[in-house]
Design an enzyme around this catalytic site. Structure first.
Site, PDB file in Angstrom:
ATOM      1  N   THR A  86       0.871  -1.172   0.000  1.00  0.00           N
ATOM      2  CA  THR A  86       0.000   0.000   0.000  1.00  0.00           C
ATOM      3  C   THR A  86       0.907   1.221   0.000  1.00  0.00           C
ATOM      4  O   THR A  86       1.634   1.456   0.962  1.00  0.00           O
ATOM      5  CB  THR A  86      -0.885   0.017   1.249  1.00  0.00           C
ATOM      6  N   LYS A 167      -7.701   1.603  -3.199  1.00  0.00           N
ATOM      7  CA  LYS A 167      -7.356   1.329  -1.799  1.00  0.00           C
ATOM      8  C   LYS A 167      -7.287   2.636  -1.006  1.00  0.00           C
ATOM      9  O   LYS A 167      -7.738   2.712   0.140  1.00  0.00           O
ATOM     10  CB  LYS A 167      -6.028   0.575  -1.719  1.00  0.00           C
ATOM     11  N   LYS A 235      -0.019   5.188   9.137  1.00  0.00           N
ATOM     12  CA  LYS A 235       0.679   5.113   7.845  1.00  0.00           C
ATOM     13  C   LYS A 235      -0.337   5.207   6.700  1.00  0.00           C
ATOM     14  O   LYS A 235      -0.142   5.946   5.736  1.00  0.00           O
ATOM     15  CB  LYS A 235       1.444   3.781   7.752  1.00  0.00           C
TER      16      LYS A 235
END
Lengths: 433, 433
Positions: A86, A167, A235
């Protein structure tokens, strides 16, 4: 997650060589029938497919391009790279550019394939994968992706980086709703409500979300287990707000979430379970949500106070739906596919499932107006002010609703708050109207 | 403040009877030549002028209308009431309504006269007073107001409540800038800068504000003294956000300020000095701003890091100027007078003095565009993200600037961010253009 994923490939009779920076994992992998190698460079020798199951984009760059140990030095012609980190939306196009320009490896195929689902689904071959890239790369990767994801594979149109964009939009919602669960449950506790009862009742209401249902149980039991550390969502939300900056797109609730999460990290909770964020809201009595969880099945609840909680959750989830879906449209994603993916994933909420289709169709059937939501949220905010309980997300959502009303949208259905994110060119979504 | 004010009146040869809920204050007042009485009812007997120098609107209602001890029962015909609380804008019209309708005392004159300046200026007769009301009431109150305020008396047009509105708009700025001083100095400390040097350099920059210059010295010395308790500004900012709700007007930075102040109260700092708010930003090292204050006169400073601080302060003060002045216009205040009052008071800042006149004249001479400010603030936000340092106000200001850019204002002078607060009817301010 890499171990489970690789072991699943071995079980499906694929020949797999693994590499991990933590040697005991490799020993376990060999015991499961895999092979191992001491560096990425040696791991990928002769491999047609290379799966990078690492946490960050920086780790992919290192594993792929390290001058000494990088996979780039031994990649076979026409190898297919499946990148499962990611990262920010631009990182996979950057990998493509480095391959083309710095290493003259136009033959290498790249698929952007961020995953979610955790270690158990990795081992089962049922990870959710959001795959995107050129058609030939997707075709080459497909057999491996199918084994990793089964029916949870989504092919995202839009080229390299589109999967990561989906995402990112999903994480807008997941991050906001995660924090909102803490904001709401802390407020319920501060109001003196039985928090266990509140959880049960909110779950059945318009205020619920996947994150609320998943995280709140961790607040209601004295449990030191770390289901997901705060630093992980920190994050993820940093990728979201950086994505907002690159897209020059305002993300008010995501930014508020980021600042409150940073407060949690500053307070030293980074390695704790993210459901413990509620401590940021109750610094003097961090276990109040737990101590107010009654075990009495028959306890009554103050309906007016419960309403304050449900109203603020549904209002925040209304605005988060508009913020996230508008970002998706802005970065060029197919809004219908985005809705379908998110509505069954961790970013979903009652309001998302109800209001996002209205937003997409332009058929605003919601019976509540923007001004109705303002009136409801006013009650929650005034009650919180009396207690000096901070409503970071609800306060931000309230100002956005007031701005929408100021812009003349007050009497329109609440979905109209989405117009705040429209540029001079107008509507971001198709309209049937 | 009431003691100083009343003593000053006695020194100017006025006959004054005082009342206070704390009897020793009355004893001191009698020693200074005043008289005292045991209740408001007995205090006001025979008085032509009655000054209510209390903290809240609720205290005025009690002193004036209490069924047993209220002043209402003995007020002489044509008495003039001077109401010096800071309350919501509607409280003085409400007092008027009660006098007219419940007590049939249309003869009693009422002046809305919120004050600021503290105990020393109260005793000197140099309080800042923002007086408003009907002309006959202002004329009747004038001799007393002159003795209380000297040249610091402002007559605010707009009728009863207008003075309180000016104070409310002023508190938007004072509250935001107070918090911003903590956000900036905490960030400077987290960046490893010499905080004393930062204070000196920011003071001389476009990032400075009255609040920054007044409060930061209290962060730089180990000083337990309470100059102004956090709970006071919490009360003031609650009046502001309630005013925003009544005016149906979005106040993003004021709302963010309110939530962070509530976090400070939740953490148990309500009775501490408001400069100690910086602890909310540095929970694990609350004295970092102090310990990083070097006494070395010659210490060098990292110019790039200093720039991060100055940029975020000037950006937040730009947006706070627009938010506050727009609220002033929305509630019907004279923008020019509002500017003149605030620019010499605790709500002022370098940016306010530079940009508010541009806003009012429509002559946008600022050389920076909205996109320039976004680019600068991006640097500060990205540096803070790396440190996981929360930028509550700067993050909110950034999203507003991004929204302005999205709405097509990116290439316009930075003053254009004010257009976010325009309704469908367009410009809130006169334009020379």
């Amino acid at each position: 997650m890499g171990f489970g994923m690789a072991t699943n490939l071995v079980k499906r009779s694929l020949v797999v060589t693994g590499f991990d920076v933590y040697p005991p994992t490799l020993t376990r992998f060999v015991a499961e029938g895999g092979s191992s190698a001491p560096t990425p460079r040696e791991t990928v020798q002769g491999a047609k497919h290379v799966v990078f199951m690492v946490a960050t984009a920086a780790q992919i760059l290192s594993a792929l391009f390290d001058e000494e140990t990088g996979a780039i030095h031994t990649l076979v012609p026409d190898a297919t790279l499946i990148l499962c980190s990611t990262g920010p939306p631009e990182y996979t196009p950057n990998v493509r550019k480095l391959l083309d320009e710095k290493y003259a490896r136009k033959d290498v195929k790249v698929v952007d394939a961020p995953v979610s689902g955790g270690t158990i689904r990795a081992a089962d071959g049922t990870l959710t994968i959001l795959a995107s890239g050129p058609e030939d790369a997707l075709a080459a990767a497909r057999p491996i992706l199918d084994v990793m994801a089964g029916s949870n594979l989504y092919i995202i149109p839009g080229g390299l980086g589109a999967g990561t964009k989906v995402k990112m939009v999903h994480q807008v919602l997941a991050g906001i709703h995660l924090l909102m669960a803490s904001e709401a449950m802390g407020f319920a506790a501060a109001l003196g409500l039985d928090t266990k009862k509140v959880f049960e009742l909110v779950k059945a209401s318009e205020g619920t979300s996947w994150m609320f249902e998943n995280r709140t149980p961790h607040m209601l039991v004295d449990d030191k287990r770390i289901y997901s550390a705060l630093n992980i969502i920190v994050k993820d939300i940093a990728i979201v707000t950086a994505g907002g900056r690159s897209a020059e797109f305002p993300l008010f609730l995501a930014s508020t979430t980021e600042q409150v999460l940073a407060s949690g990290v500053s307070a030293g909770y980074g390695l704790e379970d993210d459901a413990k964020l509620v401590k940021v809201y109750l610094p003097q009595n961090p276990s109040l949500v737990l101590t107010q969880a009654s075990s009495a099945a028959s306890s009554e609840i103050d309906a007016a106070k419960l309403k304050l909680i449900v109203q603020m959750m549904s209002a925040v989830h209304l605005v988060s739906t508009m913020e996230a879906m508008s970002l998706g449209a802005k970065v060029g994603l197919d809004a219908q596919q985005l809705f379908e993916i998110i509505s069954t994933a961790a970013g979903t909420s009652w309001m998302f499932k109800d209001r996002a289709p209205q937003l997409l169709s332009g058929n605003w059937t919601s019976k509540k107006t923007v001004d109705d939501v303002i009136a409801e949220l006013t009650e929650s905010i005034e009650a919180a002010n009396l207690l000096k309980y901070p409503l970071h997300l609800s306060g931000t959502a309230f100002q956005l609703l007031q701005l929408a009303s100021l812009k003349g949208l007050g009497k329109q259905p609440d979905v109209a708050v989405s117009k705040l994110w429209e540029g001079p060119e107008g509507r971001l979504f198709r309209s049937k109207a």
